[in-house]
Motif scaffolding. Structure first.
Motif, short mmCIF file in Angstrom:
data_model
loop_
_atom_site.label_atom_id
_atom_site.label_comp_id
_atom_site.label_asym_id
_atom_site.label_seq_id
_atom_site.Cartn_x
_atom_site.Cartn_y
_atom_site.Cartn_z
N ALA A 38 80.02 33.16 18.98
CA ALA A 38 80.63 34.07 18.02
C ALA A 38 79.72 34.27 16.83
N LYS A 39 79.13 33.17 16.34
CA LYS A 39 78.20 33.27 15.22
C LYS A 39 76.99 34.11 15.59
N ALA A 40 76.44 33.89 16.77
CA ALA A 40 75.24 34.60 17.20
C ALA A 40 75.48 36.09 17.36
N THR A 41 76.70 36.49 17.66
CA THR A 41 77.01 37.89 17.88
C THR A 41 77.64 38.57 16.67
N GLY A 42 77.64 37.88 15.54
CA GLY A 42 78.04 38.53 14.30
C GLY A 42 79.51 38.48 13.94
N VAL A 43 80.28 37.61 14.60
CA VAL A 43 81.69 37.46 14.24
C VAL A 43 81.76 36.86 12.84
N THR A 44 82.56 37.44 11.97
CA THR A 44 82.66 36.97 10.60
C THR A 44 83.88 36.05 10.43
N GLY A 45 83.90 35.37 9.31
CA GLY A 45 85.05 34.52 8.99
C GLY A 45 85.03 33.16 9.63
#
Length: 303
Positions: A273-280
């Motif tokens: 999720a972090k690598a694909t730009g998911v925020t929060g």
């Protein structure tokens, strides 16, 4: 192929229905009877709970937790019961620490390998201590290269938890005596915590990959799980979760991904999720600090 395209390819590979919810149980660290008088009892209780529930799990012992003698024999009991045994290093040091060099970390892996690899259910799978896989590109990629060259596979978790923190509270109440009412409150909150974390990472996996993976949950060989594992399993089954073996879960393509994140690590779902730009996303993904307010509100000790 960049990370975003790799994740899209993974999603296509896993395309189809969201699928049923399934998870496997993995237990880190181990216990040392030379330091904890109840170590043998807790270890036996855990194994008996797993036997009665017909669950095959996986244990990742660290020599810093088991010691060199009686604690290693407790890990042999897991192998004798048919549970897989993996590598959690010798000194249980974080590769995400600036104080731990790659070469020293590799020595920790090799020492644990030498200690446990003769067990019949041994697997060359590495569970990184603290789920930290490197604070620099050189350490992260250097460790990945070493593992590839030496036939090691990673053993990420998809569902991270703070069971270790709840265990500390459990021990505090148990040692105080006369705390049965508060222990019942803690039991309900602990199960709620595990179900909540499973639901969170399951939803995040759906968001990132479009499918529910065969989940791997992080737990520890400790008193709280030795006491309440049957209730935990019952709660998950009651919500429709199937309990599968880690051997089966690790065949999911999710666990072969190598997210491009720094610091590297956490849940593999969180990292993707972090690598694909998911925020929060919070960091660290799980910690006792997140659990303390709810426990204090219930009148439970948190210090």
């Amino acid at each position: 192929m960049n990370v975003r395209r790799a994740v899209i390819a993974l999603a296509l590979l896993l395309a189809g229905s969201a699928g049923a919810q399934s998870l496997s149980l993995t237990f880190d660290d181990g216990l040392n009877p030379d330091k904890e008088p109840q170590a043998r009892a807790w270890n036996s209780q855990l194994l008996e709970h797993l036997r009665r529930a017909d669950i095959k799990a996986m244990v990742f012992p660290a020599l810093a937790r088991t010691g060199d003698g009686a604690g290693r024999a407790l890990i042999a009991d897991w192998a004798a019961a048919g549970h897989a045994v993996g590598n959690h290093t010798s000194r249980h040091r974080s590769l995400g620490s600036q104080k731990v060099a790659l070469e020293a970390f590799i020595e920790d892996v090799q020492e644990a390998d030498a200690a446990f690899s003769a067990l019949p259910t041994w697997q060359r799978r590495l569970r990184f201590p603290f789920l930290k896989e490197g604070d620099t590109v050189d350490k992260r990629d250097g460790m990945r290269a070493w593992m590839y060259d030496h036939g090691y596979e990673s053993a990420p978790v998809s569902i991270d938890t703070s069971d270790w923190y709840y265990n500390d509270v459990f021990l505090t109440l148990s040692k105080a005596g006369g705390q049965d009412a508060k222990l019942e409150v803690l039991r309900a909150q602990y199960i709620r915590h595990l179900l909540d974390r499973a639901a969170y990472y399951d939803k995040l996996a759906l968001q990132v990959t479009g499918k529910r993976p065969m989940h791997v949950m992080l737990l520890h060989v400790n008193a709280i799980n030795a006491t309440w594992l049957p209730q935990v399993v019952e709660a998950f089954k009651g919500q429709g979760w199937a309990i599968i073996s880690p051997r089966k879960a690790f065949t999911d393509p999710l666990y072969t991904t190598t997210p491009d994140t720094l610091p590297a690590g956490e849940s593999i779902v969180w990292a993707l999720a972090k690598a694909t730009g998911v925020t929060g996303l919070r960091y660290p993904a799980e910690d006792g600090d997140y659990e303390a307010p709810a426990l204090r509100a219930l009148g439970l000790p948190t210090d």
